[in-house]
Write a protein that holds these residues in place. Structure first.
Motif, PDB file in Angstrom:
ATOM      1  N   ARG A   1       2.555 -30.181 -62.249  1.00  0.00           N
ATOM      2  CA  ARG A   1       1.664 -29.206 -62.889  1.00  0.00           C
ATOM      3  C   ARG A   1       1.902 -27.833 -62.290  1.00  0.00           C
ATOM      4  N   PRO A   2       1.983 -26.796 -63.133  1.00  0.00           N
ATOM      5  CA  PRO A   2       2.193 -25.461 -62.570  1.00  0.00           C
ATOM      6  C   PRO A   2       1.015 -24.958 -61.752  1.00  0.00           C
ATOM      7  N   THR A   3      -0.156 -25.594 -61.926  1.00  0.00           N
ATOM      8  CA  THR A   3      -1.332 -25.119 -61.195  1.00  0.00           C
ATOM      9  C   THR A   3      -1.456 -25.771 -59.828  1.00  0.00           C
ATOM     10  N   TYR A   4      -0.673 -26.808 -59.557  1.00  0.00           N
ATOM     11  CA  TYR A   4      -0.806 -27.545 -58.311  1.00  0.00           C
ATOM     12  C   TYR A   4      -0.321 -26.692 -57.145  1.00  0.00           C
ATOM     13  N   PRO A   5      -1.047 -26.674 -56.030  1.00  0.00           N
ATOM     14  CA  PRO A   5      -0.590 -25.857 -54.908  1.00  0.00           C
ATOM     15  C   PRO A   5       0.752 -26.364 -54.375  1.00  0.00           C
ATOM     16  N   ARG A   6       1.802 -25.671 -54.697  1.00  0.00           N
ATOM     17  CA  ARG A   6       3.140 -26.102 -54.292  1.00  0.00           C
ATOM     18  C   ARG A   6       3.568 -25.409 -53.024  1.00  0.00           C
ATOM     19  N   LEU A   7       4.657 -25.927 -52.450  1.00  0.00           N
ATOM     20  CA  LEU A   7       5.276 -25.202 -51.353  1.00  0.00           C
ATOM     21  C   LEU A   7       5.859 -23.914 -51.915  1.00  0.00           C
ATOM     22  N   PRO A   8       5.822 -22.836 -51.157  1.00  0.00           N
ATOM     23  CA  PRO A   8       6.397 -21.583 -51.663  1.00  0.00           C
ATOM     24  C   PRO A   8       7.905 -21.721 -51.879  1.00  0.00           C
ATOM     25  N   GLU A   9       8.418 -20.953 -52.834  1.00  0.00           N
ATOM     26  CA  GLU A   9       9.869 -20.941 -53.033  1.00  0.00           C
ATOM     27  C   GLU A   9      10.454 -19.692 -52.381  1.00  0.00           C
ATOM     28  N   PHE A  10      11.690 -19.793 -51.923  1.00  0.00           N
ATOM     29  CA  PHE A  10      12.364 -18.640 -51.331  1.00  0.00           C
ATOM     30  C   PHE A  10      12.959 -17.773 -52.432  1.00  0.00           C
ATOM     31  N   SER A  11      12.781 -16.465 -52.313  1.00  0.00           N
ATOM     32  CA  SER A  11      13.485 -15.517 -53.187  1.00  0.00           C
ATOM     33  C   SER A  11      14.445 -14.742 -52.294  1.00  0.00           C
ATOM     34  N   ASN A  12      15.735 -14.890 -52.521  1.00  0.00           N
ATOM     35  CA  ASN A  12      16.733 -14.199 -51.689  1.00  0.00           C
ATOM     36  C   ASN A  12      17.157 -12.912 -52.363  1.00  0.00           C
ATOM     37  N   LEU A  13      17.069 -11.800 -51.643  1.00  0.00           N
ATOM     38  CA  LEU A  13      17.401 -10.504 -52.247  1.00  0.00           C
ATOM     39  C   LEU A  13      18.274  -9.684 -51.315  1.00  0.00           C
ATOM     40  N   ASP A  14      19.308  -9.075 -51.879  1.00  0.00           N
ATOM     41  CA  ASP A  14      20.101  -8.102 -51.134  1.00  0.00           C
ATOM     42  C   ASP A  14      19.455  -6.738 -51.323  1.00  0.00           C
ATOM     43  N   ILE A  15      19.155  -6.075 -50.219  1.00  0.00           N
ATOM     44  CA  ILE A  15      18.559  -4.736 -50.277  1.00  0.00           C
ATOM     45  C   ILE A  15      19.585  -3.762 -49.704  1.00  0.00           C
ATOM     46  N   PHE A  16      20.050  -2.851 -50.539  1.00  0.00           N
ATOM     47  CA  PHE A  16      21.063  -1.897 -50.090  1.00  0.00           C
ATOM     48  C   PHE A  16      20.387  -0.614 -49.616  1.00  0.00           C
ATOM     49  N   LEU A  17      20.555  -0.325 -48.333  1.00  0.00           N
ATOM     50  CA  LEU A  17      19.954   0.877 -47.761  1.00  0.00           C
ATOM     51  C   LEU A  17      20.906   2.050 -47.958  1.00  0.00           C
ATOM     52  N   SER A  18      20.339   3.218 -48.140  1.00  0.00           N
ATOM     53  CA  SER A  18      21.171   4.383 -48.451  1.00  0.00           C
ATOM     54  C   SER A  18      21.633   5.078 -47.171  1.00  0.00           C
ATOM     55  N   GLY A  19      22.583   6.036 -47.363  1.00  0.00           N
ATOM     56  CA  GLY A  19      22.978   6.940 -46.283  1.00  0.00           C
ATOM     57  C   GLY A  19      23.521   6.230 -45.063  1.00  0.00           C
ATOM     58  N   ASN A  20      23.102   6.737 -43.909  1.00  0.00           N
ATOM     59  CA  ASN A  20      23.589   6.226 -42.637  1.00  0.00           C
ATOM     60  C   ASN A  20      22.855   4.932 -42.287  1.00  0.00           C
ATOM     61  N   SER A  21      23.244   3.842 -42.937  1.00  0.00           N
ATOM     62  CA  SER A  21      22.430   2.635 -42.836  1.00  0.00           C
ATOM     63  C   SER A  21      23.147   1.479 -42.146  1.00  0.00           C
ATOM     64  N   GLU A  22      24.208   1.801 -41.418  1.00  0.00           N
ATOM     65  CA  GLU A  22      24.944   0.759 -40.683  1.00  0.00           C
ATOM     66  C   GLU A  22      24.003  -0.047 -39.787  1.00  0.00           C
ATOM     67  N   GLN A  23      22.973   0.654 -39.289  1.00  0.00           N
ATOM     68  CA  GLN A  23      22.054   0.018 -38.336  1.00  0.00           C
ATOM     69  C   GLN A  23      21.376  -1.213 -38.930  1.00  0.00           C
ATOM     70  N   GLY A  24      21.109  -1.139 -40.226  1.00  0.00           N
ATOM     71  CA  GLY A  24      20.354  -2.230 -40.847  1.00  0.00           C
ATOM     72  C   GLY A  24      21.244  -3.338 -41.381  1.00  0.00           C
ATOM     73  N   ASP A  25      22.553  -3.106 -41.375  1.00  0.00           N
ATOM     74  CA  ASP A  25      23.466  -4.043 -42.027  1.00  0.00           C
ATOM     75  C   ASP A  25      23.376  -5.443 -41.416  1.00  0.00           C
ATOM     76  N   GLY A  26      23.211  -6.425 -42.284  1.00  0.00           N
ATOM     77  CA  GLY A  26      23.220  -7.813 -41.831  1.00  0.00           C
ATOM     78  C   GLY A  26      21.871  -8.333 -41.364  1.00  0.00           C
ATOM     79  N   LEU A  27      20.873  -7.481 -41.352  1.00  0.00           N
ATOM     80  CA  LEU A  27      19.549  -7.902 -40.879  1.00  0.00           C
ATOM     81  C   LEU A  27      18.848  -8.765 -41.937  1.00  0.00           C
ATOM     82  N   ARG A  28      18.210  -9.829 -41.493  1.00  0.00           N
ATOM     83  CA  ARG A  28      17.483 -10.691 -42.438  1.00  0.00           C
ATOM     84  C   ARG A  28      15.991 -10.648 -42.115  1.00  0.00           C
ATOM     85  N   ALA A  29      15.209 -10.309 -43.129  1.00  0.00           N
ATOM     86  CA  ALA A  29      13.753 -10.196 -42.923  1.00  0.00           C
ATOM     87  C   ALA A  29      13.032 -11.101 -43.910  1.00  0.00           C
TER      88      ALA A  29
END
Ligand SMILES: [Fe+2]
Length: 288
Positions: free
Chosen positions: A33-61
């Protein structure tokens, strides 16, 4: 009392078989049932930071939003979400508010459960409108006591090998939100991430040159009536949006308010993969 033999137990076993099968069928029906309290699902997203963003590269949050521990969301559900996040071993955990719905009695247990989150760069939180309404000071105190840094109109600079990443957090926009104060003193040349419970901060974040905003609050609609999809696909209801160089992700969160159910809107735990971008900002959705 006579001791039951193996044969007796076998007979009992077979006698109970239809009951067990019926119970399993009901269990499967409920789990589907869609209403049943389910385990959360993972949503995986690539977030591209602008400019001088080497610092954030590869970080997973990992983001956990709108837990709403209380009448409709048990502590076990919260603990499950914590286990799921720890299983993913993120560098950072971002908690975007609404830890409780209304009652102060739920503050201490939820803070204790969230205190088990593990991330090498730390666990950071902002407060939501329900937290302010319940007892902002007590929630901040309990979260801090469990090793979680609460960003109330302030920022931290996370140090990585390649340089710093600015992480700011503000109080809820309906209460004491002050973005200028939160960003004061943050270096201009580092990637800037903002935590704000309510996505309505977005235009202000664009003006301030924030790279990425993590929000919640909407629950993605929580109850999505079939046939009314247009209503739920409005901007900032859920998912990834971008204006200029600023991106925002609005999580559906894991909790429930007003009604004890979610319909057509499963709970989620977004996992952000931060990438550096040398040209135009782009983004992709990855599954899994
Ligand atoms: Fe909420």
């Amino acid at each position: 009392m006579p001791i039951s033999t193996l044969d007796d137990r076998r007979k009992t076993h077979w006698a109970w078989r239809p009951v067990r099968q019926t119970r399993m069928r009901w269990g499967r029906w409920l789990a589907d049932r869609p209403t049943y309290p389910r385990l959360p699902e993972f949503s995986n997203l690539d977030i591209f930071l602008s400019g001088n963003s080497e610092q954030g590269d590869g970080l997973r949050a990992a983001q956990l939003s709108d837990v709403h521990h209380g009448l409709f969301v048990s502590l076990r559900e919260v603990e499950h979400a914590v286990e799921l996040i720890n299983y993913k071993s993120p560098d950072l955990v971002l908690l975007t508010g609404d830890f409780v719905t209304r009652s102060w009695v739920h503050i201490e247990p939820v803070a204790k459960a969230l205190g088990k989150l593990q991330a090498n760069l730390g666990v950071f939180a902002v407060l939501g409108n329900h937290d302010h309404r319940t007892d902002a000071g007590s929630i901040e105190h309990q979260l801090t006591g469990n090793g979680i840094q609460v960003l109330r109109n302030r920022h931290v600079v996370l140090q990585r090998e390649r340089g710093g990443i600015g992480l700011a957090g503000v109080d809820d926009v309906w209460y004491s939100c002050d973005l200028a104060k939160a960003l004061k003193g943050m270096p201009q040349d580092i990637p800037r991430i903002l935590l704000c419970h309510n996505p309505s901060i977005f235009l202000e974040a664009v003006r301030e040159g924030i790279d990425f905003v993590a929000s919640g609050h909407t629950h993605g609609g929580q109850v999505r009536v079939p046939g009314l999809n247009a209503m739920y696909n409005r901007p900032f209801r859920s998912g990834l949006q971008r204006l200029s160089k600023t991106q925002i992700y609005v999580s559906r969160g894991i909790g429930r308010v007003v009604l004890p159910v979610r319909l057509g809107c499963p709970p989620e735990i977004p996992i952000f993969h931060l990438r550096s971008s040398s040209g135009d900002i782009n983004y992709t959705h990855a599954s899994g």
